[in-house]
Design a protein around this motif. Structure first.
Motif, PDB file in Angstrom:
ATOM      1  N   LEU A 235      38.342  50.493  43.246  1.00 53.61           N
ATOM      2  CA  LEU A 235      37.695  49.831  42.110  1.00 53.61           C
ATOM      3  C   LEU A 235      38.314  48.458  41.856  1.00 53.61           C
ATOM      4  O   LEU A 235      37.611  47.468  41.642  1.00 53.61           O
ATOM      5  N   HIS A 236      39.634  48.411  41.882  1.00 53.56           N
ATOM      6  CA  HIS A 236      40.311  47.135  41.637  1.00 53.56           C
ATOM      7  C   HIS A 236      40.002  46.148  42.757  1.00 53.56           C
ATOM      8  O   HIS A 236      39.785  44.953  42.502  1.00 53.56           O
ATOM      9  N   PHE A 237      39.983  46.656  43.992  1.00 56.44           N
ATOM     10  CA  PHE A 237      39.747  45.798  45.156  1.00 56.44           C
ATOM     11  C   PHE A 237      38.333  45.228  45.160  1.00 56.44           C
ATOM     12  O   PHE A 237      38.127  44.020  45.298  1.00 56.44           O
ATOM     13  N   PHE A 238      37.345  46.119  44.995  1.00 54.99           N
ATOM     14  CA  PHE A 238      35.957  45.681  45.141  1.00 54.99           C
ATOM     15  C   PHE A 238      35.330  45.171  43.840  1.00 54.99           C
ATOM     16  O   PHE A 238      34.418  44.347  43.890  1.00 54.99           O
ATOM     17  N   VAL A 239      35.787  45.651  42.706  1.00 51.66           N
ATOM     18  CA  VAL A 239      35.171  45.245  41.434  1.00 51.66           C
ATOM     19  C   VAL A 239      35.967  44.135  40.749  1.00 51.66           C
ATOM     20  O   VAL A 239      35.450  43.037  40.538  1.00 51.66           O
ATOM     21  N   THR A 240      37.225  44.417  40.435  1.00 48.84           N
ATOM     22  CA  THR A 240      38.028  43.414  39.720  1.00 48.84           C
ATOM     23  C   THR A 240      38.156  42.129  40.527  1.00 48.84           C
ATOM     24  O   THR A 240      37.876  41.028  40.017  1.00 48.84           O
ATOM     25  N   PHE A 241      38.587  42.247  41.774  1.00 51.51           N
ATOM     26  CA  PHE A 241      38.787  41.054  42.591  1.00 51.51           C
ATOM     27  C   PHE A 241      37.471  40.322  42.861  1.00 51.51           C
ATOM     28  O   PHE A 241      37.424  39.086  42.876  1.00 51.51           O
ATOM     29  N   SER A 242      36.401  41.081  43.077  1.00 50.59           N
ATOM     30  CA  SER A 242      35.104  40.439  43.328  1.00 50.59           C
ATOM     31  C   SER A 242      34.627  39.668  42.104  1.00 50.59           C
ATOM     32  O   SER A 242      34.118  38.542  42.222  1.00 50.59           O
ATOM     33  N   LEU A 243      34.795  40.253  40.919  1.00 51.44           N
ATOM     34  CA  LEU A 243      34.407  39.554  39.696  1.00 51.44           C
ATOM     35  C   LEU A 243      35.243  38.295  39.480  1.00 51.44           C
ATOM     36  O   LEU A 243      34.711  37.233  39.107  1.00 51.44           O
ATOM     37  N   LEU A 244      36.529  38.391  39.732  1.00 45.30           N
ATOM     38  CA  LEU A 244      37.397  37.218  39.579  1.00 45.30           C
ATOM     39  C   LEU A 244      37.004  36.118  40.556  1.00 45.30           C
ATOM     40  O   LEU A 244      36.973  34.935  40.196  1.00 45.30           O
ATOM     41  N   MET A 245      36.715  36.500  41.803  1.00 47.86           N
ATOM     42  CA  MET A 245      36.316  35.500  42.799  1.00 47.86           C
ATOM     43  C   MET A 245      34.993  34.852  42.432  1.00 47.86           C
ATOM     44  O   MET A 245      34.824  33.638  42.553  1.00 47.86           O
ATOM     45  N   ALA A 246      34.024  35.663  41.970  1.00 47.87           N
ATOM     46  CA  ALA A 246      32.701  35.138  41.646  1.00 47.87           C
ATOM     47  C   ALA A 246      32.708  34.305  40.368  1.00 47.87           C
ATOM     48  O   ALA A 246      32.076  33.240  40.307  1.00 47.87           O
ATOM     49  N   LEU A 247      33.422  34.766  39.347  1.00 52.71           N
ATOM     50  CA  LEU A 247      33.367  34.105  38.043  1.00 52.71           C
ATOM     51  C   LEU A 247      34.341  32.941  37.917  1.00 52.71           C
ATOM     52  O   LEU A 247      33.989  31.884  37.385  1.00 52.71           O
ATOM     53  N   LEU A 248      35.565  33.124  38.395  1.00 53.24           N
ATOM     54  CA  LEU A 248      36.580  32.092  38.211  1.00 53.24           C
ATOM     55  C   LEU A 248      36.676  31.130  39.393  1.00 53.24           C
ATOM     56  O   LEU A 248      36.854  29.926  39.201  1.00 53.24           O
ATOM     57  N   ALA A 249      36.603  31.669  40.607  1.00 54.96           N
ATOM     58  CA  ALA A 249      36.682  30.794  41.779  1.00 54.96           C
ATOM     59  C   ALA A 249      35.308  30.324  42.238  1.00 54.96           C
ATOM     60  O   ALA A 249      35.208  29.375  43.018  1.00 54.96           O
ATOM     61  N   LYS A 250      34.234  31.005  41.756  1.00 58.52           N
ATOM     62  CA  LYS A 250      32.861  30.666  42.150  1.00 58.52           C
ATOM     63  C   LYS A 250      32.692  30.668  43.677  1.00 58.52           C
ATOM     64  O   LYS A 250      32.108  29.772  44.269  1.00 58.52           O
ATOM     65  N   LEU A 251      33.229  31.730  44.297  1.00 59.01           N
ATOM     66  CA  LEU A 251      33.144  31.909  45.737  1.00 59.01           C
ATOM     67  C   LEU A 251      32.572  33.287  46.032  1.00 59.01           C
ATOM     68  O   LEU A 251      32.657  34.196  45.202  1.00 59.01           O
ATOM     69  N   ASN A 252      32.000  33.429  47.225  1.00 61.33           N
ATOM     70  CA  ASN A 252      31.370  34.688  47.627  1.00 61.33           C
ATOM     71  C   ASN A 252      32.440  35.739  47.928  1.00 61.33           C
ATOM     72  O   ASN A 252      33.228  35.586  48.881  1.00 61.33           O
ATOM     73  N   PRO A 253      32.495  36.825  47.148  1.00 61.69           N
ATOM     74  CA  PRO A 253      33.535  37.851  47.367  1.00 61.69           C
ATOM     75  C   PRO A 253      33.443  38.522  48.731  1.00 61.69           C
ATOM     76  O   PRO A 253      34.469  38.880  49.312  1.00 61.69           O
ATOM     77  N   LEU A 254      32.234  38.693  49.254  1.00 58.00           N
ATOM     78  CA  LEU A 254      32.076  39.356  50.548  1.00 58.00           C
ATOM     79  C   LEU A 254      32.658  38.516  51.674  1.00 58.00           C
ATOM     80  O   LEU A 254      33.289  39.037  52.596  1.00 58.00           O
TER      81      LEU A 254
END
Length: 453
Positions: A235-254
Protein backbone atom coordinates in the motif's frame (compact mmCIF):
# COMPACT_ATOMS: atom_id res chain seq x y z
CA UNK A 1 26.68 -5.96 -32.59
CA UNK A 2 25.22 -8.79 -30.46
CA UNK A 3 22.54 -7.80 -27.98
CA UNK A 4 23.79 -7.46 -24.41
CA UNK A 5 21.62 -8.82 -21.62
CA UNK A 6 20.86 -5.98 -19.18
CA UNK A 7 22.64 -6.40 -15.84
CA UNK A 8 19.28 -6.00 -14.09
CA UNK A 9 17.91 -9.04 -15.93
CA UNK A 10 20.98 -11.06 -15.01
CA UNK A 11 20.59 -10.13 -11.35
CA UNK A 12 16.88 -10.99 -11.40
CA UNK A 13 17.62 -14.41 -12.91
CA UNK A 14 20.36 -15.02 -10.35
CA UNK A 15 18.00 -14.04 -7.52
CA UNK A 16 15.30 -16.49 -8.64
CA UNK A 17 17.81 -19.34 -9.13
CA UNK A 18 19.31 -18.59 -5.70
CA UNK A 19 15.87 -18.63 -4.08
CA UNK A 20 14.98 -21.97 -5.66
CA UNK A 21 18.38 -23.51 -4.89
CA UNK A 22 18.24 -22.38 -1.27
CA UNK A 23 14.70 -23.66 -0.81
CA UNK A 24 15.67 -27.07 -2.22
CA UNK A 25 18.66 -27.27 0.13
CA UNK A 26 16.42 -26.33 3.06
CA UNK A 27 13.93 -29.02 2.11
CA UNK A 28 16.29 -31.89 1.26
CA UNK A 29 19.79 -31.04 2.48
CA UNK A 30 19.30 -29.45 5.88
CA UNK A 31 20.71 -32.47 7.70
CA UNK A 32 23.53 -33.18 5.24
CA UNK A 33 26.75 -32.11 6.96
CA UNK A 34 28.71 -31.69 3.73
CA UNK A 35 26.13 -29.32 2.21
CA UNK A 36 25.79 -27.26 5.38
CA UNK A 37 29.52 -27.02 6.02
CA UNK A 38 30.91 -26.49 2.54
CA UNK A 39 27.98 -24.87 0.73
CA UNK A 40 25.69 -22.97 3.13
CA UNK A 41 28.32 -21.95 5.70
CA UNK A 42 31.17 -22.18 3.23
CA UNK A 43 30.83 -21.06 -0.38
CA UNK A 44 27.43 -19.32 -0.03
CA UNK A 45 28.49 -17.44 3.08
CA UNK A 46 31.95 -16.39 1.86
CA UNK A 47 30.94 -15.12 -1.58
CA UNK A 48 27.74 -13.47 -0.33
CA UNK A 49 29.49 -11.72 2.56
CA UNK A 50 32.33 -10.63 0.27
CA UNK A 51 29.84 -9.08 -2.14
CA UNK A 52 28.12 -7.20 0.69
CA UNK A 53 31.51 -5.96 1.89
CA UNK A 54 32.34 -4.83 -1.65
CA UNK A 55 29.15 -2.76 -1.72
CA UNK A 56 29.80 -1.34 1.73
CA UNK A 57 33.35 -0.53 0.62
CA UNK A 58 31.87 1.97 -1.81
CA UNK A 59 29.60 3.74 0.64
CA UNK A 60 31.86 6.03 2.68
CA UNK A 61 34.02 7.38 -0.19
CA UNK A 62 31.03 7.63 -2.53
CA UNK A 63 28.88 9.46 0.03
CA UNK A 64 31.79 11.78 0.89
CA UNK A 65 32.61 12.84 -2.65
CA UNK A 66 29.02 12.89 -3.88
CA UNK A 67 27.89 14.99 -0.92
CA UNK A 68 30.72 17.47 -1.48
CA UNK A 69 29.70 17.65 -5.15
CA UNK A 70 26.08 18.09 -4.10
CA UNK A 71 26.79 20.90 -1.64
CA UNK A 72 29.13 22.70 -4.04
CA UNK A 73 26.82 22.01 -6.97
CA UNK A 74 23.95 23.72 -5.16
CA UNK A 75 26.39 26.58 -4.72
CA UNK A 76 24.37 28.73 -2.35
CA UNK A 77 24.18 28.17 1.38
CA UNK A 78 20.63 29.54 1.43
CA UNK A 79 19.52 27.10 -1.29
CA UNK A 80 21.33 24.29 0.50
CA UNK A 81 19.43 25.09 3.69
CA UNK A 82 16.14 25.13 1.80
CA UNK A 83 16.85 21.78 0.17
CA UNK A 84 17.90 20.31 3.52
CA UNK A 85 14.74 21.49 5.28
CA UNK A 86 12.59 20.14 2.44
CA UNK A 87 14.36 16.77 2.55
CA UNK A 88 14.10 16.42 6.32
CA UNK A 89 10.43 17.44 6.31
CA UNK A 90 9.52 15.01 3.54
CA UNK A 91 11.48 12.13 5.06
CA UNK A 92 9.84 12.57 8.46
CA UNK A 93 6.41 12.98 6.86
CA UNK A 94 6.64 9.81 4.75
CA UNK A 95 7.87 7.84 7.77
CA UNK A 96 4.97 9.12 9.89
CA UNK A 97 2.52 8.18 7.10
CA UNK A 98 4.09 4.70 6.91
CA UNK A 99 3.78 3.96 10.64
CA UNK A 100 0.22 5.35 10.76
CA UNK A 101 -0.78 3.17 7.80
CA UNK A 102 0.80 0.12 9.46
CA UNK A 103 -1.03 0.64 12.76
CA UNK A 104 -4.35 1.17 10.97
CA UNK A 105 -4.09 -1.89 8.72
CA UNK A 106 -2.80 -4.09 11.57
CA UNK A 107 -5.68 -2.97 13.81
CA UNK A 108 -8.14 -4.02 11.07
CA UNK A 109 -6.50 -7.39 10.31
CA UNK A 110 -5.68 -8.21 13.93
CA UNK A 111 -2.57 -10.40 13.47
CA UNK A 112 -1.66 -12.44 16.55
CA UNK A 113 -5.13 -12.91 18.02
CA UNK A 114 -5.47 -16.43 19.46
CA UNK A 115 -1.78 -17.07 18.91
CA UNK A 116 -0.57 -20.09 20.95
CA UNK A 117 2.72 -20.60 22.76
CA UNK A 118 3.50 -16.97 23.42
CA UNK A 119 5.79 -17.92 26.30
CA UNK A 120 9.38 -19.18 26.07
CA UNK A 121 9.98 -17.32 22.87
CA UNK A 122 13.58 -16.21 22.68
CA UNK A 123 16.42 -14.90 24.75
CA UNK A 124 16.74 -11.90 22.42
CA UNK A 125 18.37 -9.15 24.45
CA UNK A 126 18.23 -5.75 22.76
CA UNK A 127 20.83 -3.07 23.11
CA UNK A 128 19.67 -0.35 25.48
CA UNK A 129 18.08 2.49 23.51
CA UNK A 130 19.90 5.80 23.99
CA UNK A 131 17.82 8.81 25.04
CA UNK A 132 16.76 11.10 22.22
CA UNK A 133 19.02 13.86 23.57
CA UNK A 134 22.00 11.55 23.06
CA UNK A 135 20.87 10.80 19.50
CA UNK A 136 20.88 14.53 18.74
CA UNK A 137 24.27 15.07 20.40
CA UNK A 138 25.81 12.12 18.56
CA UNK A 139 24.95 13.64 15.19
CA UNK A 140 27.98 15.91 15.71
CA UNK A 141 31.20 13.82 15.58
CA UNK A 142 33.81 14.51 18.23
CA UNK A 143 36.32 12.73 16.00
CA UNK A 144 35.59 12.84 12.25
CA UNK A 145 38.36 10.32 11.52
CA UNK A 146 36.73 7.82 13.88
CA UNK A 147 33.33 8.47 12.28
CA UNK A 148 34.79 7.66 8.84
CA UNK A 149 36.58 4.58 10.17
CA UNK A 150 33.44 3.22 11.84
CA UNK A 151 31.12 4.18 8.97
CA UNK A 152 28.84 6.28 11.21
CA UNK A 153 26.79 7.69 8.35
CA UNK A 154 24.94 10.44 10.19
CA UNK A 155 28.17 11.85 11.62
CA UNK A 156 29.88 11.55 8.24
CA UNK A 157 27.02 13.38 6.52
CA UNK A 158 27.08 16.15 9.13
CA UNK A 159 30.85 16.64 8.82
CA UNK A 160 30.86 16.53 5.01
CA UNK A 161 28.01 19.05 4.76
CA UNK A 162 29.85 21.43 7.11
CA UNK A 163 33.06 20.87 5.15
CA UNK A 164 31.23 21.51 1.86
CA UNK A 165 29.75 24.76 3.19
CA UNK A 166 33.25 25.82 4.25
CA UNK A 167 34.47 25.07 0.72
CA UNK A 168 31.77 27.36 -0.67
CA UNK A 169 32.94 30.11 1.67
CA UNK A 170 36.64 29.58 0.84
CA UNK A 171 36.34 31.03 -2.66
CA UNK A 172 38.96 29.95 -5.21
CA UNK A 173 40.58 27.41 -2.89
CA UNK A 174 37.20 25.78 -2.32
CA UNK A 175 36.49 25.68 -6.05
CA UNK A 176 39.77 23.86 -6.70
CA UNK A 177 38.92 21.31 -4.01
CA UNK A 178 35.43 20.92 -5.50
CA UNK A 179 36.92 20.13 -8.90
CA UNK A 180 39.13 17.47 -7.31
CA UNK A 181 36.08 16.03 -5.52
CA UNK A 182 34.21 15.86 -8.84
CA UNK A 183 37.06 13.89 -10.39
CA UNK A 184 37.18 11.56 -7.40
CA UNK A 185 33.41 11.11 -7.64
CA UNK A 186 33.74 10.11 -11.30
CA UNK A 187 36.39 7.56 -10.38
CA UNK A 188 34.19 6.18 -7.59
CA UNK A 189 31.33 5.72 -10.05
CA UNK A 190 33.70 3.63 -12.17
CA UNK A 191 34.50 1.55 -9.09
CA UNK A 192 30.73 1.09 -8.67
CA UNK A 193 30.60 -0.16 -12.25
CA UNK A 194 33.36 -2.70 -11.55
CA UNK A 195 31.57 -4.05 -8.49
CA UNK A 196 28.28 -4.26 -10.41
CA UNK A 197 29.95 -6.64 -12.89
CA UNK A 198 29.97 -9.27 -10.14
CA UNK A 199 26.48 -8.48 -8.84
CA UNK A 200 24.65 -11.51 -10.35
CA UNK A 201 27.11 -13.90 -8.68
CA UNK A 202 26.89 -12.11 -5.33
CA UNK A 203 23.11 -11.96 -5.42
CA UNK A 204 22.83 -15.68 -6.22
CA UNK A 205 24.89 -16.69 -3.18
CA UNK A 206 23.09 -14.23 -0.89
CA UNK A 207 19.67 -15.58 -1.85
CA UNK A 208 20.81 -19.21 -1.79
CA UNK A 209 22.15 -18.91 1.77
CA UNK A 210 19.14 -16.96 3.08
CA UNK A 211 16.59 -19.50 1.85
CA UNK A 212 18.72 -22.55 2.63
CA UNK A 213 18.71 -21.38 6.27
CA UNK A 214 15.23 -19.91 6.51
CA UNK A 215 13.14 -21.91 4.08
CA UNK A 216 9.77 -20.83 2.75
CA UNK A 217 7.90 -23.02 5.28
CA UNK A 218 9.06 -20.76 8.11
CA UNK A 219 6.55 -18.16 6.94
CA UNK A 220 3.48 -20.38 7.47
CA UNK A 221 3.08 -20.16 11.29
CA UNK A 222 3.47 -16.38 11.07
CA UNK A 223 1.19 -15.87 8.08
CA UNK A 224 -1.00 -13.26 9.79
CA UNK A 225 1.89 -11.02 10.78
CA UNK A 226 3.71 -11.67 7.51
CA UNK A 227 0.63 -10.85 5.42
CA UNK A 228 -0.11 -7.65 7.35
CA UNK A 229 3.43 -6.36 6.80
CA UNK A 230 3.33 -7.25 3.10
CA UNK A 231 -0.05 -5.52 2.62
CA UNK A 232 1.21 -2.36 4.32
CA UNK A 233 4.44 -2.35 2.32
CA UNK A 234 2.51 -2.73 -0.94
CA UNK A 235 0.00 0.00 0.00
CA UNK A 236 2.76 2.42 0.92
CA UNK A 237 4.76 1.52 -2.20
CA UNK A 238 1.97 1.71 -4.76
CA UNK A 239 -0.44 4.20 -3.16
CA UNK A 240 1.50 6.62 -0.96
CA UNK A 241 4.53 6.90 -3.21
CA UNK A 242 2.42 7.06 -6.38
CA UNK A 243 0.30 9.88 -4.95
CA UNK A 244 3.39 11.80 -3.86
CA UNK A 245 4.99 11.39 -7.29
CA UNK A 246 1.82 12.43 -9.13
CA UNK A 247 0.79 15.32 -6.88
CA UNK A 248 4.07 16.80 -5.68
CA UNK A 249 6.57 15.82 -8.36
CA UNK A 250 3.97 15.80 -11.19
CA UNK A 251 5.62 12.72 -12.71
CA UNK A 252 4.21 9.40 -13.91
CA UNK A 253 4.44 6.91 -11.00
CA UNK A 254 4.47 3.89 -13.32
CA UNK A 255 7.47 5.21 -15.21
CA UNK A 256 9.20 5.88 -11.91
CA UNK A 257 8.57 2.36 -10.56
CA UNK A 258 9.75 0.77 -13.80
CA UNK A 259 12.97 2.78 -13.83
CA UNK A 260 13.71 1.94 -10.20
CA UNK A 261 13.85 -1.80 -10.93
CA UNK A 262 17.62 -2.21 -10.72
CA UNK A 263 17.77 -0.40 -7.37
CA UNK A 264 14.86 -2.51 -6.10
CA UNK A 265 16.65 -5.75 -6.96
CA UNK A 266 19.82 -4.65 -5.17
CA UNK A 267 17.87 -3.50 -2.12
CA UNK A 268 15.99 -6.81 -1.98
CA UNK A 269 19.08 -8.97 -2.27
CA UNK A 270 21.31 -6.99 0.13
CA UNK A 271 18.70 -5.89 2.74
CA UNK A 272 20.82 -2.76 3.22
CA UNK A 273 19.87 0.81 2.36
CA UNK A 274 23.51 1.87 2.72
CA UNK A 275 24.79 -0.85 0.40
CA UNK A 276 22.22 0.24 -2.20
CA UNK A 277 23.32 3.91 -2.16
CA UNK A 278 25.64 3.56 -5.21
CA UNK A 279 22.91 1.96 -7.33
CA UNK A 280 20.15 4.30 -6.11
CA UNK A 281 22.36 7.33 -6.81
CA UNK A 282 23.12 6.07 -10.30
CA UNK A 283 19.42 5.42 -11.01
CA UNK A 284 18.36 8.85 -9.71
CA UNK A 285 20.82 10.68 -11.94
CA UNK A 286 20.96 8.55 -15.08
CA UNK A 287 17.48 6.99 -15.17
CA UNK A 288 15.27 9.57 -13.45
CA UNK A 289 17.07 12.70 -14.66
CA UNK A 290 17.75 14.25 -11.25
CA UNK A 291 20.61 16.73 -11.20
CA UNK A 292 23.73 15.43 -9.44
CA UNK A 293 23.69 18.39 -7.01
CA UNK A 294 20.32 17.26 -5.60
CA UNK A 295 20.67 13.48 -5.87
CA UNK A 296 24.12 13.36 -4.27
CA UNK A 297 22.71 15.28 -1.30
CA UNK A 298 19.33 13.62 -0.71
CA UNK A 299 20.05 9.95 -1.54
CA UNK A 300 22.79 9.44 1.12
CA UNK A 301 20.78 11.51 3.61
CA UNK A 302 17.67 9.41 2.96
CA UNK A 303 19.54 6.14 3.35
CA UNK A 304 20.51 7.32 6.83
CA UNK A 305 17.34 8.90 8.20
CA UNK A 306 14.46 7.63 6.05
CA UNK A 307 13.13 4.20 7.05
CA UNK A 308 9.55 3.90 5.79
CA UNK A 309 9.65 0.11 5.41
CA UNK A 310 11.20 -0.36 8.84
CA UNK A 311 8.56 1.92 10.39
CA UNK A 312 5.84 -0.25 8.81
CA UNK A 313 7.35 -3.38 10.33
CA UNK A 314 7.43 -1.69 13.76
CA UNK A 315 3.79 -0.66 13.55
CA UNK A 316 2.53 -4.11 12.56
CA UNK A 317 4.83 -5.85 15.05
CA UNK A 318 3.55 -3.64 17.88
CA UNK A 319 -0.07 -4.62 17.20
CA UNK A 320 0.91 -8.27 16.65
CA UNK A 321 2.78 -8.63 19.95
CA UNK A 322 0.05 -6.74 21.81
CA UNK A 323 -2.51 -9.22 20.44
CA UNK A 324 -0.30 -12.23 21.24
CA UNK A 325 -0.04 -11.18 24.88
CA UNK A 326 -3.64 -9.89 25.00
CA UNK A 327 -2.49 -6.37 25.88
CA UNK A 328 -4.81 -3.51 24.95
CA UNK A 329 -2.94 -0.44 23.75
CA UNK A 330 -4.48 2.97 24.34
CA UNK A 331 -4.70 5.74 21.77
CA UNK A 332 -1.89 7.60 23.54
CA UNK A 333 0.30 4.50 23.28
CA UNK A 334 -0.41 4.26 19.56
CA UNK A 335 0.58 7.91 19.22
CA UNK A 336 3.74 7.14 21.16
CA UNK A 337 4.53 4.34 18.71
CA UNK A 338 4.09 6.75 15.78
CA UNK A 339 6.38 9.32 17.37
CA UNK A 340 9.01 6.83 18.51
CA UNK A 341 9.17 4.97 15.19
CA UNK A 342 9.48 8.26 13.30
CA UNK A 343 12.22 9.64 15.52
CA UNK A 344 14.03 6.30 15.82
CA UNK A 345 14.56 6.20 12.07
CA UNK A 346 16.82 9.26 12.35
CA UNK A 347 20.37 8.13 12.91
CA UNK A 348 19.64 4.44 12.49
CA UNK A 349 22.20 2.67 10.34
CA UNK A 350 20.87 1.36 7.02
CA UNK A 351 22.14 -2.18 7.55
CA UNK A 352 20.38 -5.56 7.72
CA UNK A 353 18.52 -6.40 10.94
CA UNK A 354 18.73 -2.97 12.55
CA UNK A 355 14.92 -2.79 12.62
CA UNK A 356 14.87 -5.27 15.52
CA UNK A 357 16.94 -2.89 17.66
CA UNK A 358 14.58 -0.04 16.85
CA UNK A 359 11.61 -2.30 17.58
CA UNK A 360 12.97 -3.11 21.04
CA UNK A 361 13.17 0.62 21.74
CA UNK A 362 9.52 1.07 20.71
CA UNK A 363 8.38 -1.93 22.81
CA UNK A 364 10.16 -0.57 25.87
CA UNK A 365 8.47 2.78 25.41
CA UNK A 366 4.91 1.40 25.33
CA UNK A 367 5.40 -1.40 27.87
CA UNK A 368 5.25 -4.45 25.59
CA UNK A 369 7.36 -7.52 26.46
CA UNK A 370 10.60 -7.26 24.49
CA UNK A 371 10.99 -11.05 24.44
CA UNK A 372 8.06 -11.07 21.99
CA UNK A 373 10.57 -10.02 19.33
CA UNK A 374 11.66 -13.65 19.30
CA UNK A 375 8.42 -14.52 17.53
CA UNK A 376 9.16 -12.39 14.52
CA UNK A 377 12.90 -12.99 14.29
CA UNK A 378 12.40 -16.08 12.14
CA UNK A 379 10.70 -14.26 9.29
CA UNK A 380 12.45 -10.93 9.79
CA UNK A 381 15.21 -11.64 7.30
CA UNK A 382 12.74 -12.15 4.44
CA UNK A 383 10.68 -9.12 5.45
CA UNK A 384 13.89 -7.09 5.85
CA UNK A 385 14.59 -7.63 2.16
CA UNK A 386 11.15 -6.32 1.22
CA UNK A 387 11.10 -3.30 3.52
CA UNK A 388 14.55 -2.23 2.28
CA UNK A 389 12.98 -1.90 -1.17
CA UNK A 390 10.40 0.48 0.33
CA UNK A 391 13.11 2.40 2.20
CA UNK A 392 15.21 3.16 -0.88
CA UNK A 393 12.11 3.92 -2.98
CA UNK A 394 11.13 6.57 -0.45
CA UNK A 395 14.59 8.13 -0.82
CA UNK A 396 14.16 8.33 -4.60
CA UNK A 397 10.60 9.72 -4.34
CA UNK A 398 11.70 12.56 -2.05
CA UNK A 399 14.69 13.20 -4.33
CA UNK A 400 12.41 13.57 -7.36
CA UNK A 401 10.00 15.87 -5.48
CA UNK A 402 12.81 18.16 -4.35
CA UNK A 403 14.47 18.13 -7.78
CA UNK A 404 11.17 19.10 -9.41
CA UNK A 405 10.71 21.96 -6.96
CA UNK A 406 14.25 23.21 -7.57
CA UNK A 407 14.00 22.86 -11.38
CA UNK A 408 16.77 20.26 -11.22
CA UNK A 409 15.01 17.37 -12.99
CA UNK A 410 15.39 16.63 -16.71
CA UNK A 411 11.96 15.38 -17.75
CA UNK A 412 13.23 14.20 -21.14
CA UNK A 413 15.54 11.73 -19.36
CA UNK A 414 12.76 10.66 -17.00
CA UNK A 415 10.38 9.93 -19.88
CA UNK A 416 13.00 8.17 -22.02
CA UNK A 417 12.69 4.43 -21.26
CA UNK A 418 16.27 3.74 -22.40
CA UNK A 419 17.98 6.65 -20.65
CA UNK A 420 20.70 5.48 -18.31
CA UNK A 421 19.78 1.80 -18.59
CA UNK A 422 22.47 -0.22 -16.84
CA UNK A 423 23.30 -2.43 -19.79
CA UNK A 424 26.77 -1.18 -20.67
CA UNK A 425 28.67 -2.27 -17.57
CA UNK A 426 31.62 -3.02 -19.82
CA UNK A 427 31.40 0.41 -21.45
CA UNK A 428 35.16 1.00 -21.79
CA UNK A 429 35.47 -2.20 -23.88
CA UNK A 430 32.60 -1.53 -26.32
CA UNK A 431 34.40 0.64 -28.88
CA UNK A 432 34.51 -0.84 -32.32
CA UNK A 433 37.72 -0.80 -34.35
CA UNK A 434 36.49 2.17 -36.39
CA UNK A 435 35.61 4.14 -33.25
CA UNK A 436 38.99 3.39 -31.74
CA UNK A 437 40.78 4.72 -34.82
CA UNK A 438 38.58 7.80 -35.15
CA UNK A 439 38.83 8.68 -31.47
CA UNK A 440 42.54 8.01 -31.04
CA UNK A 441 44.05 11.36 -30.04
CA UNK A 442 47.66 10.16 -30.34
CA UNK A 443 47.68 10.41 -34.13
CA UNK A 444 48.25 14.13 -34.50
CA UNK A 445 49.31 14.95 -38.09
CA UNK A 446 50.73 18.43 -37.30
CA UNK A 447 53.61 16.74 -35.45
CA UNK A 448 55.17 15.59 -38.74
CA UNK A 449 55.87 19.24 -39.66
CA UNK A 450 57.95 19.61 -36.53
CA UNK A 451 59.92 16.48 -37.37
CA UNK A 452 60.68 17.75 -40.89
CA UNK A 453 62.01 21.01 -39.49
Amino acid sequence: MPHKTPITTKILIAMVIGLLSGSLINAFGKDVAFIQTYLVDGLFYVVGAAFINALKMLVVPLVTFSLICGVCGIGDVGVLGRVGVKALTLFVTTTAIAITLALSVAALIGPGKGFANAQSLSDFTPQPAPPFTEVLINIVPDNPVQAFAEGNMLQIIFFVIVFGIAMLMAGDTGRQLAQSAERMNEVMMKVVTLVMDFAPVGVFFLMARTFSEQGINLILPMIGYFSAVIICLLLHFFVTFSLLMALLAKLNPLVFIRKMRSAHIFAFSTSSSNATIPVNLQVAEKRLGVDNAIASFTIPLGATINMDGTAIMQGVATVFIANVYAIDLSLSQYMTVIGMATLASIGTAGVPGVGLIMLAMVFNQVGLPVEGIGLIMGVDRILDMMRTVVNITGDAVVTCIIARGENALDESIFNNPDAGAITEIELPHKNTLEESVLNAPEIELPQKDASID
